[in-house]
Enzyme design. Structure first.
Site, short mmCIF file in Angstrom:
data_model
loop_
_atom_site.label_atom_id
_atom_site.label_comp_id
_atom_site.label_asym_id
_atom_site.label_seq_id
_atom_site.Cartn_x
_atom_site.Cartn_y
_atom_site.Cartn_z
N VAL A 14 19.84 -51.44 -3.42
CA VAL A 14 20.64 -50.46 -2.31
C VAL A 14 20.46 -51.47 -1.17
CG1 VAL A 14 18.64 -48.96 -1.76
CG2 VAL A 14 21.11 -48.27 -1.50
N CYS A 15 21.55 -51.40 -0.65
CA CYS A 15 21.45 -51.61 1.03
C CYS A 15 22.60 -50.69 1.83
CB CYS A 15 22.03 -53.24 1.13
SG CYS A 15 23.82 -53.24 0.75
N ARG A 16 22.99 -51.17 2.92
CA ARG A 16 23.85 -50.12 3.55
C ARG A 16 25.08 -49.69 2.99
NH1 ARG A 16 27.58 -49.42 7.03
NH2 ARG A 16 28.56 -50.50 8.70
#
Length: 123
Positions: free
Chosen positions: A74-76
Site C-alpha cells: 500500500v502507498c497513497r
C-alpha cells in the site's frame, strides 16, 4: 513458448490487486500490510497493523518482509505499491497491491492512525 504466451507473460501483472475491505480481511487472516510510503506520509497516518518500509529502501530491506505470508502493498494511491508488488513477486512472494492505496482505505471507513495511536489522516 509461443509468441502469444511470451506476450501474455510480458504484459500480465505478476501480482494481484485487492480493494480496501479485501485487504482488511486478508490482514485479519494473517497477511502483512506493507506500507511503502515515505516516513513523513507514514507519520501523518497509516493502517493500525501495517509495517513500514519505504519503497526507496525495500530492495535492501527484503529480509524484513516475512516469507510464507501473503503481502499486501500500500502507498497513497497505489502506484508506488504496485512497484513494490512487482519487486516482491519477482522475489517469489505472494503479493497483492491495494487498489487506490491509503486514500481508498480511508474512504472505505477503515481505521487510520498517526504515530502514538491517535487518529490520523492520509498525506
Amino acid at each position: 513458448m509461443s509468441l502469444g504466451q511470451r506476450m501474455r507473460k510480458l504484459f500480465t501483472k505478476p501480482y494481484g490487486s485487492v480493494r480496501p475491505l479485501e485487504a482488511h480481511d486478508l490482514v485479519g487472516q494473517g497477511a502483512v500490510l506493507l506500507d511503502v510510503r515515505e516516513q513523513a506520509e507514514w507519520k501523518v497516518g497509516h493502517a493500525p497493523r501495517a509495517r513500514h518500509i519505504p519503497l526507496s529502501e525495500l530492495g535492501r530491506r527484503l529480509r524484513e518482509v516475512p516469507e510464507g505470508r501473503h503481502i499486501v502493498t500500500v502507498c497513497r494511491s497505489g502506484a508506488r505499491s504496485a512497484s513494490a508488488a512487482r519487486l516482491l513477486s519477482r522475489e517469489g512472494r505472494t503479493v497483492s497491491n491495494l487498489s487506490g492505496g491509503m486514500t481508498a482505505w480511508a474512504r472505505a471507513g477503515l481505521p487510520v492512525v498517526a504515530n502514538g495511536g491517535r487518529p490520523g489522516g492520509v498525506a
